[in-house]
Design a protein around this motif. Structure first.
Motif, PDB file in Angstrom:
ATOM      1  N   TRP A  19       0.524  -0.718  -0.006  1.00  0.00           N
ATOM      2  CA  TRP A  19      -0.320  -0.176   0.480  1.00  0.00           C
ATOM      3  C   TRP A  19       1.062   1.593   0.527  1.00  0.00           C
ATOM      4  CZ3 TRP A  19      -5.235  -0.490  -0.487  1.00  0.00           C
ATOM      5  CH2 TRP A  19      -5.645  -1.832   0.289  1.00  0.00           C
ATOM      6  N   CYS A  48      -8.796   3.442  -3.614  1.00  0.00           N
ATOM      7  CA  CYS A  48      -8.173   3.200  -2.248  1.00  0.00           C
ATOM      8  C   CYS A  48      -9.179   3.047  -1.032  1.00  0.00           C
ATOM      9  CB  CYS A  48      -7.788   4.867  -2.157  1.00  0.00           C
ATOM     10  SG  CYS A  48      -9.687   5.965  -1.961  1.00  0.00           S
ATOM     11  N   LEU A  56      -5.105   5.287   1.449  1.00  0.00           N
ATOM     12  CA  LEU A  56      -3.846   4.291   1.320  1.00  0.00           C
ATOM     13  C   LEU A  56      -4.534   3.615  -0.724  1.00  0.00           C
ATOM     14  CD1 LEU A  56      -2.641   2.493   4.112  1.00  0.00           C
ATOM     15  CD2 LEU A  56      -2.176   4.331   3.131  1.00  0.00           C
ATOM     16  N   TYR A  57      -3.713   3.238  -1.558  1.00  0.00           N
ATOM     17  CA  TYR A  57      -3.807   3.012  -2.750  1.00  0.00           C
ATOM     18  C   TYR A  57      -2.905   1.641  -2.397  1.00  0.00           C
ATOM     19  CZ  TYR A  57      -6.053   7.295  -3.297  1.00  0.00           C
ATOM     20  OH  TYR A  57      -6.701   8.600  -3.784  1.00  0.00           O
ATOM     21  N   ARG A  58      -3.840   0.774  -2.635  1.00  0.00           N
ATOM     22  CA  ARG A  58      -2.497  -0.643  -3.057  1.00  0.00           C
ATOM     23  C   ARG A  58      -2.423  -0.811  -4.581  1.00  0.00           C
ATOM     24  NH1 ARG A  58      -4.444  -5.773  -1.314  1.00  0.00           N
ATOM     25  NH2 ARG A  58      -6.732  -5.110  -1.109  1.00  0.00           N
TER      26      ARG A  58
END
Length: 82
Positions: A19, A48, A56-58
């Motif tokens: 992440w 997100c 958070l972004y994968r």
């Protein structure tokens, strides 16, 4: 004979390894974090998740989103009257 460590003493997992934060993604894409916030509100940016106040972004999802944005013949938006 070797002794194995109990599970509680094992090294902690890095749960957030896949992440990145909004600020990190904005820097990678050359955008501001405000732009990503706007995209999130309009549901047009990469997917997100929120943990508390942190967005958070994968990494894999961002890469998939970027691939989905690819166009064979990019369409230019016209400005003004047509």
């Amino acid at each position: 004979m070797t002794q194995q460590k109990p599970e509680a003493e094992c090294e902690p997992l890095n749960l957030l390894a896949d992440w990145i934060s909004r600020e990190q993604l904005a820097q990678e894409l050359g955008l501001t974090s405000d732009t990503l916030s706007r995209w999130e509100a309009r549901r047009m940016g990469p997917p997100c998740t929120r943990i508390g106040r942190k967005t958070l972004y994968r990494r894999a999802s961002v890469q998939d989103w970027i691939r989905a944005q690819e166009q064979v013949h990019p369409v230019r938006k016209s400005r003004g009257r047509s």
